[in-house]
Scaffold this active site. Structure first.
Site, short mmCIF file in Angstrom:
data_model
loop_
_atom_site.label_atom_id
_atom_site.label_comp_id
_atom_site.label_asym_id
_atom_site.label_seq_id
_atom_site.Cartn_x
_atom_site.Cartn_y
_atom_site.Cartn_z
CB CYS A 97 -6.50 -15.08 -13.24
SG CYS A 97 -5.36 -13.65 -12.55
CD1 TRP A 98 -1.08 -16.08 -17.18
CD2 TRP A 98 -1.36 -18.25 -17.22
NE1 TRP A 98 0.22 -16.47 -17.87
CE2 TRP A 98 -0.02 -18.01 -17.85
CE3 TRP A 98 -1.86 -19.52 -16.93
CZ2 TRP A 98 0.92 -19.02 -18.17
CZ3 TRP A 98 -0.92 -20.47 -17.35
CH2 TRP A 98 0.30 -20.45 -17.83
#
Length: 350
Positions: A97-98
């Site tokens: 993810c981020w």
């Protein structure tokens, strides 16, 4: 359960197979940029991410996590049903993810509980982006660049393609940027990538090149459309020891441009509007004349005047500034495929 944390260094050292890199960020985050070959399995869509973010900033972390957990759980169930049913036991996904936190952790845990050998990327996309920036600052200096210079319409991009077919290494910056590198260079129906995705594609292209062999590339300005060529790459290209100037007679250049920009024949108003952007540089009178030639369908005259009065002076000044006078000239009678193929074969072996 098999769940492992891996660094971006480890992931790049042991690249995952196709269809195994899963980006769980929202569709807009994925569209801006992502790891090469990644697929998007968003555990929160854009609206849901905004909703949770608002709760986080305006209410409390606890309320945001409660709402986020409900949304993520629901979405993961749908993702499992849509994408996992046909996977064999030896499938080994890499999830990110981020920042390698809760979103990727949630999906990674479920996949590991099923029995897949799942890896979660430490630091997420943020760590990958840092690696791209670091590599783009250092990698260009490792290569021996052979730079193709030449006035607009001399067939440099086509010559790059011919060089690739002849077995040479090439880096097609305009192809990666989805732009022909001039005020008329935007391609209809083909938007340019984001700056981040352009850099990711450059990074991936450089990783495929062999530093022991020369790399052919076009001479470019700092910007290609709205995208900026990384400083280290631009500097390495301009420090090339043996740039080649491709020289084609005006008639051949006009013929090539009529082929490359044929879509303007179908959309003259778009061309007239694009020409208007040259007013500050070339004055109202010149631009009005060019617009009139376009509206009258006088394509050879228009293209010849644009090259002689606008593009050629800009090119000559830029080439002199960046490469001086030490340029080898490759004289070609035209930019036809057979001519370029022959030139490419000679360049590839010299």
């Amino acid at each position: 359960m098999s769940l492992a944390q891996v660094t971006i260094t480890d992931a790049l050292r042991d690249p995952p197979a196709l269809e195994t890199v899963i980006d769980v960020r929202s569709p807009s985050e994925f569209a801006e940029d992502h790891l090469p070959g990644a697929v998007n399995w968003p555990v929160l869509d854009d609206a849901e991410r905004a909703e949770v973010g608002t709760l986080y900033t305006q209410t409390s972390t606890f309320e945001a996590r409660k709402r986020g957990a409900a949304l993520v759980s629901r979405n993961i169930a749908g993702l499992i049903e849509a994408h996992v049913a046909g996977r064999s036991r030896d499938w080994q996904p890499l999830v990110y993810c981020w920042r390698g936190g809760q979103r990727s952790g949630s999906l990674s845990l479920v996949l590991a509980q099923i029995g897949f050998r799942t890896r979660q990327l430490q630091g997420g996309y943020k760590s990958f982006r840092a690696q791209v920036r670091e590599d783009l600052a250092t990698a260009p200096a490792q290569f021996g660049w052979r730079v193709l210079c030449g006035r607009t319409g001399s067939g440099k991009t086509r010559l790059l393609g011919a060089l690739a077919e002849a077995g040479a290494q090439v880096l097609d910056l305009e192809g990666l940027a989805v732009h022909r590198g001039s005020v008329l260079g935007g391609l209809p129906g083909q938007p340019q990538p984001s700056q981040k995705h352009f850099e990711t594609q450059l990074w991936a292209a450089l990783r495929r090149l062999d530093p022991a062999r020369p790399v052919f590339v076009e001479s470019e300005s700092r910007r290609i459309g709205r995208l900026q060529v990384p400083d280290a790459l631009l500097a390495a290209i301009r420090e090339s020891a043996s740039p080649v100037h491709v020289a084609v007679p005006m008639a051949g250049r006009v013929e090539l441009l009529m082929q490359d920009y044929d879509y303007f024949v179908q959309d003259v108003p778009a061309l007239v509007d694009r020409l208007r952007t040259l007013t500050e540089l070339r004055g109202k009178a010149s631009v009005a004349r060019w617009q009139a030639l376009a509206e009258a369908g006088q394509w050879p005259s228009l293209l010849a005047e644009l090259m002689e009065q606008h593009y050629d002076p800009l090119y000559d000044r830029s080439t002199e500034a960046h490469f001086g006078s030490g340029i080898n000239v490759l004289h070609l009678p035209d930019a036809q495929p057979a001519t370029l193929a022959s030139a490419a074969r000679q360049l590839a072996i010299t």
